[in-house]
Design an enzyme around this catalytic site. Structure first.
Site, short mmCIF file in Angstrom:
data_model
loop_
_atom_site.label_atom_id
_atom_site.label_comp_id
_atom_site.label_asym_id
_atom_site.label_seq_id
_atom_site.Cartn_x
_atom_site.Cartn_y
_atom_site.Cartn_z
NE ARG A 27 -3.94 -2.05 2.35
CZ ARG A 27 -4.01 -3.34 2.09
NH1 ARG A 27 -2.89 -4.03 1.91
NH2 ARG A 27 -5.17 -3.97 2.01
NE ARG A 98 -5.09 -15.05 -7.02
CZ ARG A 98 -4.29 -14.63 -6.03
NH1 ARG A 98 -2.98 -14.74 -6.15
NH2 ARG A 98 -4.79 -14.10 -4.94
CB SER A 145 -10.37 -6.29 1.65
OG SER A 145 -9.13 -6.96 1.80
CD GLN A 146 -5.14 -8.52 -2.17
OE1 GLN A 146 -5.03 -8.75 -3.38
NE2 GLN A 146 -4.48 -9.20 -1.26
CG ASP A 291 -3.89 -13.70 4.06
OD1 ASP A 291 -4.48 -14.41 3.22
OD2 ASP A 291 -3.42 -12.59 3.79
#
EC number: 2.5.1.19
Length: 410
Positions: A27, A98, A145-146, A291
């Site tokens: 980020r 993905r 959320s990415q 995760d």
């Protein structure tokens, strides 16, 4: 490379320094690219952050991010606002499987020029950077959320800022809050009220400052697992950590109390101490910290503790389908696992098969989550170098605290 872990016993007390958080680093690397007045310290040495750094610095029109999912999402947003530049953003074979359509459509709604070069909804992408003047977009709240963070990270550079409406129940709130906290730290004004996030555009230059990345809590999870499997009074000290962490995986400190591991904060370090034994069943909703699901499942298996882990729907679109991978590998070890599309259910086990070879599926967390089992039995980790994605010094650090291993270059 294959690593054979002999049954090991760790030191009574040990210390490890862990690299900066991959989540925070990626980020901040993107924000630094947008606002070069900032300096960063303790940036993650992971493959993902290295890939992110190279992608942000390259002048090439072909950007390959390999297995780095975070980089794919964040860079899709970043390159969409680089006016006058056209980039093809691609990755590994798994990356091309993905999904990214939800993010692409949100950016297109804001005015971005993005097309698929192979299969609709999947990378690679051709991105023609341009000024985006639209400011409102809606997104399903239960997506990765990415996608949400990717939009928030570029929002202050949009001509009118961003108003993002999240529809439904929100997944991984801590990661969204991390992004907003980092925006606040650099001086970008944002609010999160109900299901609406608003980010104001930056008009004036931001005040220069140095930002220090906190060490990675996901990486700390493997030491929590090690502490949980260790004898009473074993202590592991990890640095550098904050008690008021931005990282969702900091819930480890509470979760691992169930396994008798107590966390204390001292001078930007955490001390993990094994104080009690507990074999009670564990039920957790990990929608805000998916995760660490692999680590927790393996800890429970090692200790013979049944568990029900829910909120795991995002695990199917990670480096591999992590739910299927966990079931396959735990069952090879002698465990019993049932999975759905969003949960894992582990029965109590009484024994662990010896010298089982664990497949890692190009997934760093599979390798690291299963490694602590060497405290219970000898085990083989296939493609062990995959750990470099997030924690390149993992095996050396395990040796430091007493794990015995042999490396086989295949």
């Amino acid at each position: 490379m294959q690593i054979i872990l002999q049954k090991s016993k760790i030191a009574k007390q040990s210390s490890i320094e862990i690299t900066g958080s991959k989540s925070e680093s990626n980020r901040l690397l993107l924000l630094k690219a947008l606002y070069p007045e900032f300096k960063l310290e303790n940036v993650s040495i992971s493959d993902d952050s290295s890939v992110m750094t190279r992608a942000l610095e390259t002048s090439s029109n072909l950007v390959n991010i390999h297995h780095a999912g975070t980089a794919m999402r964040f860079l899709t947003a970043y390159f969409s606002i680089q006016e006058g530049r056209t980039v093809e953003l691609t990755g590994s074979k798994r990356m091309k499987e993905r999904p990214i359509q939800i993010l692409v459509e949100a950016l297109q709604e804001l005015g971005a020029d993005i097309t698929y070069t192979e299969n609709t909804g999947l990378p690679p992408l051709k991105i023609k950077g341009k000024k985006l003047d639209k400011y409102h977009v809606s997104l399903k709240a239960n997506v990765s959320s990415q996608y949400i963070s990717a939009l928030l990270l570029i929002a202050s550079k949009l001509e009118n800022g961003l108003e993002l409406t999240l529809e439904g129940e929100i997944t991984s709130v801590p990661y969204i809050n991390m992004t907003l906290a980092l925006l606040d730290e650099i001086g970008v004004k944002a609010s999160f009220v109900g299901n609406v996030i608003t980010v104001k555009p930056t008009i004036n230059k931001l005040e220069p400052k140095t930002l220090v990345v906190e060490s990675d809590w996901s990486s700390a999870s493997y030491y929590y697992s090690i502490a949980a499997m260790s004898p009473l009074d074993t202590e592991i000290i990890l640095s550098s950590y904050k008690e008021n962490s931005l990282q969702g995986d900091s819930v480890l400190a509470d979760i691992y109390k169930h396994f008798g591991v107590i966390t204390s904060f001292e001078d930007n370090k955490i001390r993990l101490k094994k104080e009690t034994f507990n074999t009670e069943a564990l039920a957790l909703n990990l929608k805000n910290a998916p995760d660490i699901a692999q680590t927790i499942a393996v800890t429970c298996f090692a200790l013979g503790i049944p568990c029900d882990l829910t909120g795991l729907h995002t695990l199917k679109i990670k480096e591999t389908d992590r739910l299927v991978a966990l079931k396959t590998e735990i069952e090879k070890l002698g465990g019993q696992v049932e999975i759905t599309n969003k949960s894992l259910h582990l029965s109590a086990s009484t024994s662990i098969n010896n010298m089982v070879s664990i497949s890692t599926y190009n997934d760093h967390r599979m390798a690291m989550a299963f490694a602590p089992l060497a405290l219970k039995t000898s085990i083989v980790i296939e493609d062990a170098e995959v750990v470099s994605k997030s924690y390149p010094t993992f095996w050396e650090d395990l040796e430091t605290i007493g794990f015995k291993m042999t490396r086989n270059e295949l």
